[in-house]
Design a protein around this motif. Structure first.
Motif, PDB file in Angstrom:
ATOM      1  N   ARG A   2      36.456 130.838   3.205  1.00  0.00           N
ATOM      2  CA  ARG A   2      35.116 131.395   3.355  1.00  0.00           C
ATOM      3  C   ARG A   2      34.818 131.709   4.820  1.00  0.00           C
ATOM      4  N   SER A   3      34.045 132.744   5.039  1.00  0.00           N
ATOM      5  CA  SER A   3      33.712 133.163   6.395  1.00  0.00           C
ATOM      6  C   SER A   3      32.203 133.215   6.585  1.00  0.00           C
ATOM      7  N   PHE A   4      31.757 132.823   7.783  1.00  0.00           N
ATOM      8  CA  PHE A   4      30.344 132.842   8.141  1.00  0.00           C
ATOM      9  C   PHE A   4      30.210 133.389   9.557  1.00  0.00           C
ATOM     10  N   ASP A   5      29.005 133.765   9.913  1.00  0.00           N
ATOM     11  CA  ASP A   5      28.750 134.141  11.305  1.00  0.00           C
ATOM     12  C   ASP A   5      28.643 132.905  12.188  1.00  0.00           C
ATOM     13  N   VAL A   6      27.977 131.875  11.659  1.00  0.00           N
ATOM     14  CA  VAL A   6      27.724 130.646  12.423  1.00  0.00           C
ATOM     15  C   VAL A   6      27.967 129.440  11.526  1.00  0.00           C
ATOM     16  N   ILE A   7      28.636 128.433  12.073  1.00  0.00           N
ATOM     17  CA  ILE A   7      28.782 127.147  11.399  1.00  0.00           C
ATOM     18  C   ILE A   7      28.082 126.094  12.251  1.00  0.00           C
ATOM     19  N   VAL A   8      27.201 125.320  11.638  1.00  0.00           N
ATOM     20  CA  VAL A   8      26.514 124.215  12.307  1.00  0.00           C
ATOM     21  C   VAL A   8      27.039 122.919  11.721  1.00  0.00           C
ATOM     22  N   ILE A   9      27.489 122.015  12.583  1.00  0.00           N
ATOM     23  CA  ILE A   9      28.020 120.727  12.135  1.00  0.00           C
ATOM     24  C   ILE A   9      26.962 119.657  12.365  1.00  0.00           C
ATOM     25  N   GLY A  10      26.485 119.053  11.277  1.00  0.00           N
ATOM     26  CA  GLY A  10      25.480 117.998  11.376  1.00  0.00           C
ATOM     27  C   GLY A  10      24.162 118.409  10.751  1.00  0.00           C
ATOM     28  N   GLY A  11      23.591 117.523   9.927  1.00  0.00           N
ATOM     29  CA  GLY A  11      22.359 117.848   9.219  1.00  0.00           C
ATOM     30  C   GLY A  11      21.163 117.026   9.648  1.00  0.00           C
ATOM     31  N   GLY A  12      21.142 116.612  10.925  1.00  0.00           N
ATOM     32  CA  GLY A  12      19.981 115.892  11.444  1.00  0.00           C
ATOM     33  C   GLY A  12      18.938 116.855  11.976  1.00  0.00           C
ATOM     34  N   HIS A  13      18.071 116.364  12.869  1.00  0.00           N
ATOM     35  CA  HIS A  13      16.998 117.203  13.408  1.00  0.00           C
ATOM     36  C   HIS A  13      17.538 118.469  14.063  1.00  0.00           C
ATOM     37  N   ALA A  14      18.495 118.314  14.975  1.00  0.00           N
ATOM     38  CA  ALA A  14      19.016 119.469  15.715  1.00  0.00           C
ATOM     39  C   ALA A  14      19.777 120.414  14.803  1.00  0.00           C
ATOM     40  N   GLY A  15      20.587 119.863  13.901  1.00  0.00           N
ATOM     41  CA  GLY A  15      21.382 120.700  13.014  1.00  0.00           C
ATOM     42  C   GLY A  15      20.531 121.540  12.079  1.00  0.00           C
ATOM     43  N   CYS A  16      19.497 120.936  11.525  1.00  0.00           N
ATOM     44  CA  CYS A  16      18.613 121.685  10.619  1.00  0.00           C
ATOM     45  C   CYS A  16      17.925 122.826  11.378  1.00  0.00           C
ATOM     46  N   GLU A  17      17.446 122.549  12.582  1.00  0.00           N
ATOM     47  CA  GLU A  17      16.778 123.600  13.365  1.00  0.00           C
ATOM     48  C   GLU A  17      17.762 124.701  13.758  1.00  0.00           C
ATOM     49  N   ALA A  18      18.963 124.315  14.194  1.00  0.00           N
ATOM     50  CA  ALA A  18      19.952 125.310  14.614  1.00  0.00           C
ATOM     51  C   ALA A  18      20.354 126.206  13.450  1.00  0.00           C
ATOM     52  N   ALA A  19      20.583 125.611  12.291  1.00  0.00           N
ATOM     53  CA  ALA A  19      20.995 126.388  11.126  1.00  0.00           C
ATOM     54  C   ALA A  19      19.889 127.346  10.677  1.00  0.00           C
ATOM     55  N   CYS A  20      18.664 126.851  10.628  1.00  0.00           N
ATOM     56  CA  CYS A  20      17.554 127.711  10.205  1.00  0.00           C
ATOM     57  C   CYS A  20      17.288 128.815  11.230  1.00  0.00           C
ATOM     58  N   ALA A  21      17.410 128.483  12.520  1.00  0.00           N
ATOM     59  CA  ALA A  21      17.181 129.485  13.565  1.00  0.00           C
ATOM     60  C   ALA A  21      18.202 130.609  13.468  1.00  0.00           C
ATOM     61  N   ALA A  22      19.478 130.253  13.286  1.00  0.00           N
ATOM     62  CA  ALA A  22      20.518 131.276  13.167  1.00  0.00           C
ATOM     63  C   ALA A  22      20.300 132.137  11.931  1.00  0.00           C
ATOM     64  N   ALA A  23      19.898 131.513  10.828  1.00  0.00           N
ATOM     65  CA  ALA A  23      19.649 132.278   9.596  1.00  0.00           C
ATOM     66  C   ALA A  23      18.463 133.218   9.765  1.00  0.00           C
ATOM     67  N   ARG A  24      17.421 132.770  10.494  1.00  0.00           N
ATOM     68  CA  ARG A  24      16.271 133.644  10.737  1.00  0.00           C
ATOM     69  C   ARG A  24      16.664 134.888  11.530  1.00  0.00           C
ATOM     70  N   MET A  25      17.694 134.771  12.357  1.00  0.00           N
ATOM     71  CA  MET A  25      18.165 135.894  13.167  1.00  0.00           C
ATOM     72  C   MET A  25      19.071 136.834  12.377  1.00  0.00           C
TER      73      MET A  25
END
Length: 360
Positions: A2-25
């Motif tokens: 599988r391929s993605f533009d961005v992979i975020v490792i970790g589902g804590g505070h920072a990981g959730c924000e980073a993943a959602c921010a990248a998806a919003r972009m």
């Protein structure tokens, strides 16, 4: 594969924000975390904000982040700290219901457009080399599966080669009850990044039904509570009080007589701890002129009897922790549900990052 533009490792505070921010972009994002059930887990104190930190939550919210809105849904006591000074340095803080916060964050992340959650451990990084330039090209999961990506974001918290210390005992863990990320730590190390060790800690957890609340000072929240998010019109979650008690001379003497059994002072921990959140051992040693230190008794949920005694983070042996608690007014008969502990873990020197937070 599988391929993605961005992979975020970790589902804590920072990981959730980073993943959602990248998806919003508009990026196709994979959030890789050990277990879906622990996305949004509040590892230590179930609270959001505070002095300095509350400003960050508001700034994240202004950038369309998710933490403020989730905190508003899960907050069970809101207080604006530092009101005696000017508004520029006020610190919004909310005590959260641990289960509610986790539930609402999972609901947000799992339903976020463009975001895929992968439940797995990352064991290695895929690196693409073009001449002298190296770029992250994906991750290798514990089962051997490979996910490709144009960028990889690490938000690993305390999991990189984490070790928990309780007195003379220690064991490998990312946090209590969860495995550390050893393979990923080795992968980062192989890339030649400057790394070190950090330490943080957490206090014992108490059964609120065994606390003498009448002997403690009641601390109510603000009325009406002020939300974190500019999109929240009002707080709908029921609000509860916290309470305050204090350490004393007997407690301090007990700690001093057992310092040799604390991994911090016995030399078992090499990493420095956070300046803003010293352990009770550090408080007694560094602030020896203080006759007492505050303990904030904070509920972990509306339907949860667990109480977080904020202010007495410790890694002393379990038996010493029980004896210490018995010296505190209101906690003489408190039942300790889980001992406090220190956790030491790897970190990458932030000077390895550019101002854009990419590795050099």
């Amino acid at each position: 594969m599988r391929s993605f533009d961005v992979i975020v490792i970790g589902g804590g505070h920072a990981g959730c924000e980073a993943a959602c921010a990248a998806a919003r972009m508009g990026a196709a994002v994979a959030l890789v975390t050990h277990k879906i059930e622990t996305i949004g887990e509040m590892s230590c104190n179930p609270a959001i904000g505070g002095l300095g930190k509350g400003h960050l939550v508001r700034e994240i919210d202004a950038l369309d982040g998710v933490m403020g809105q989730v905190a508003d849904k899960a907050g069970i006591q809101f207080r604006m700290l530092n009101r005696r000074k000017g508004p520029a340095v006020w610190g919004p803080r909310a005590q959260a219901d641990r289960a509610l916060y986790r539930c609402h964050m999972q609901e947000t992340v799992l339903g976020y457009p463009g975001l895929t959650v992968v439940a797995a451990a990352v064991e290695d990084l895929v690196i693409a080399q073009a001449g002298a330039a190296r770029t992250a090209a994906g991750v290798v999961l514990a089962d051997g599966d490979v996910l490709k990506a144009g960028a990889v974001v690490l938000t690993t918290g305390t999991f990189l080669r984490g070790v928990i210390h309780i007195g003379e005992r220690q064991h490998a863990a990312g946090r209590i009850g969860e495995a550390p990320a050893v393979g990923l730590a080795r992968a980062v190390e192989r890339l030649g990044f400057a790394m070190g060790r950090l330490k943080t800690g957490t206090p014992p957890r108490l059964d609120g039904r065994s606390i003498d609340w009448a002997a403690c000072a009641r601390q109510d929240g603000d009325d009406p509570p002020m939300p974190f998010s500019f999109l929240t019109s009002a707080i709908a979650t029921p609000q509860v009080p916290c309470h305050v008690t204090w350490t004393n001379a007997a407690a301090h003497e007990l700690i001093r007589s057992n310092l040799h059994r604390s991994p911090i002072y016995a030399g078992a921990i090499s990493g420095p701890g956070p300046r803003y959140c010293p352990s009770i051992e550090d408080k007694v040693v560094r602030f020896a002129d203080k006759a007492r230190h505050q303990i904030f008794l904070e509920p972990e949920g509306l339907d949860d009897p667990v109480v977080y005694p904020n202010g007495i983070s410790t890694s002393l042996p379990e038996g010493v922790q029980r004896d210490f608690l018995a010296t505190i007014v209101g906690l003489e008969k408190a039942v300790m549900l889980r001992p406090g502990y220190a956790i030491e873990y790897d970190f990458v020197d932030p000077r390895e990052l550019t101002p854009g937070l990419e590795t050099r």
